[in-house]
Design an enzyme around this catalytic site. Structure first.
Site, PDB file in Angstrom:
ATOM      1  CE  LYS A  13      -2.124  -0.911   3.886  1.00  0.00           C
ATOM      2  NZ  LYS A  13      -1.606  -2.230   4.320  1.00  0.00           N
ATOM      3  NE  ARG A  88      -4.195  -1.163  10.112  1.00  0.00           N
ATOM      4  CZ  ARG A  88      -3.200  -0.619   9.417  1.00  0.00           C
ATOM      5  NH1 ARG A  88      -3.348   0.552   8.856  1.00  0.00           N
ATOM      6  NH2 ARG A  88      -2.075  -1.268   9.281  1.00  0.00           N
ATOM      7  NE  ARG A 127       8.032  -2.774   5.776  1.00  0.00           N
ATOM      8  CZ  ARG A 127       6.702  -2.647   5.796  1.00  0.00           C
ATOM      9  NH1 ARG A 127       6.037  -2.379   4.695  1.00  0.00           N
ATOM     10  NH2 ARG A 127       6.032  -2.807   6.919  1.00  0.00           N
ATOM     11  NE  ARG A 139       6.260  -0.286  10.184  1.00  0.00           N
ATOM     12  CZ  ARG A 139       5.161  -0.435   9.476  1.00  0.00           C
ATOM     13  NH1 ARG A 139       5.083   0.077   8.261  1.00  0.00           N
ATOM     14  NH2 ARG A 139       4.131  -1.089   9.967  1.00  0.00           N
ATOM     15  NE  ARG A 150       2.331  -4.642  10.895  1.00  0.00           N
ATOM     16  CZ  ARG A 150       3.514  -4.662  10.263  1.00  0.00           C
ATOM     17  NH1 ARG A 150       4.575  -5.162  10.866  1.00  0.00           N
ATOM     18  NH2 ARG A 150       3.613  -4.186   9.053  1.00  0.00           N
TER      19      ARG A 150
HETATM   20  P1  ADP Z   1       1.062  -1.980   7.913  1.00  0.00           P
HETATM   21  O1  ADP Z   1      -0.035  -1.775   6.918  1.00  0.00           O
HETATM   22  O2  ADP Z   1       2.344  -2.420   7.289  1.00  0.00           O
HETATM   23  O3  ADP Z   1       0.681  -2.872   9.070  1.00  0.00           O
HETATM   24  P2  ADP Z   1       0.889   0.825   8.885  1.00  0.00           P
HETATM   25  O4  ADP Z   1       2.056   1.716   8.791  1.00  0.00           O
HETATM   26  O5  ADP Z   1      -0.283   1.112   8.037  1.00  0.00           O
HETATM   27  O6  ADP Z   1       1.483  -0.627   8.602  1.00  0.00           O
HETATM   28  O7  ADP Z   1       0.377   0.747  10.392  1.00  0.00           O
HETATM   29  C1  ADP Z   1       1.254   0.477  11.471  1.00  0.00           C
HETATM   30  C2  ADP Z   1       0.459   0.386  12.780  1.00  0.00           C
HETATM   31  O8  ADP Z   1      -0.157   1.656  13.049  1.00  0.00           O
HETATM   32  C3  ADP Z   1      -0.688  -0.614  12.792  1.00  0.00           C
HETATM   33  O9  ADP Z   1      -0.272  -1.930  13.091  1.00  0.00           O
HETATM   34  C4  ADP Z   1      -1.584  -0.004  13.896  1.00  0.00           C
HETATM   35  O10 ADP Z   1      -1.079  -0.281  15.171  1.00  0.00           O
HETATM   36  C5  ADP Z   1      -1.437   1.489  13.648  1.00  0.00           C
HETATM   37  N1  ADP Z   1      -2.468   1.991  12.715  1.00  0.00           N
HETATM   38  C6  ADP Z   1      -2.254   2.524  11.484  1.00  0.00           C
HETATM   39  N2  ADP Z   1      -3.410   2.894  10.903  1.00  0.00           N
HETATM   40  C7  ADP Z   1      -4.390   2.568  11.785  1.00  0.00           C
HETATM   41  C8  ADP Z   1      -5.795   2.672  11.768  1.00  0.00           C
HETATM   42  N3  ADP Z   1      -6.448   3.182  10.709  1.00  0.00           N
HETATM   43  N4  ADP Z   1      -6.489   2.239  12.859  1.00  0.00           N
HETATM   44  C9  ADP Z   1      -5.867   1.726  13.922  1.00  0.00           C
HETATM   45  N5  ADP Z   1      -4.539   1.575  14.008  1.00  0.00           N
HETATM   46  C10 ADP Z   1      -3.796   2.004  12.954  1.00  0.00           C
END
Ligand code: ADP
Length: 201
Positions: A13, A88, A127, A139, A150
């Site tokens: 994404k 999400r 990554r 990260r 996740r």
């Molecule tokens: P990825 O898609 O690789 O898991 P992101 O960078 O999108 O990584 O998100 C990292 C973390 O940030 C998630 O695992 C969550 O803890 C938090 N997070 C991100 N976006 C949201 C969201 N829309 N709602 C709740 N938690 C979120």
């Protein structure tokens, strides 16, 4: 243009949003990046979110919805945006619908990157390797345990978001297993309406 990118962690994404941002000159709004920035700056939101994020769980809807509401109200988001990592949960999708309705706005497309789950862990491992090789910081949630959490959160809470958008007929599915350039091409063609996306949902 207002877009949402959906897909499990590691689906690509972030990579695709970055390219769409360049092509369409609209900001990429990644809630993950915004939350990581909040953690880095030790703001109240960051302090609240850090432990949940490190374990791979989801930050509460109210927190994330608040951040997005502020961000899409900013001047640079007037002509459009790409939401990456939001919504999400169905609750977040409903909150977004409400926010957009209040502004008389609509989503142009919700793009779901479909990937073979067996490949995801390998992608995350790659990554981590690439980040380390380029001297970057890995990260805190890019480790097998947090990654599993996740993925679990994705199945339990984010997969229903695809159904939410499929019902509204705005969901477009793109194969995320082909090379990144081919994914970009498929998305662009889809957005330009030159191909019909089959198999909604
Ligand atoms: P990825 O898609 O690789 O898991 P992101 O960078 O999108 O990584 O998100 C990292 C973390 O940030 C998630 O695992 C969550 O803890 C938090 N997070 C991100 N976006 C949201 C969201 N829309 N709602 C709740 N938690 C979120």
């Amino acid at each position: 243009m207002r877009l949402v990118l959906l897909g499990p962690p590691g689906a690509g994404k972030g990579t695709q949003s970055m390219r769409l941002k360049e092509k369409y000159h609209i900001p990429q709004l990644s809630t993950g990046d915004m939350l990581r920035a909040a953690v880095e700056a030790a703001t109240p939101v960051g302090l609240e979110a850090k432990a949940v994020m490190d374990k791979g769980g989801l930050v509460p809807d109210a927190t994330v919805v608040g951040i997005v509401a502020d961000r899409i109200g900013a001047p640079d988001a007037k002509t459009g945006f790409i939401l990456d990592g939001f919504p999400r949960t169905v609750g977040q999708a409903e909150a977004l619908a409400k926010m957009l309705r209040a502004k008389n706005m609509d989503l142009d497309a919700v793009i779901e990157l479909k990937v073979d789950e067996a490949a995801l862990l390998a992608r995350i491992a790659q990554r981590v390797k690439d980040t380390l090789a380029s001297g970057g910081t890995v990260r805190a949630d890019d480790n097998p345990e947090a990654f599993k959490a996740r993925l679990d959160a994705y199945h339990a809470q984010t997969a229903p978001v695809s159904d939410f958008y499929a019902k509204q007929a705005v969901l477009k599915t793109v194969d995320g297993m082909v090379p990144a350039d081919a994914v970009t091409k498929a998305i662009e063609q889809m957005l330009e309406g030159s191909i019909r996306c089959v198999g909604l949902g």
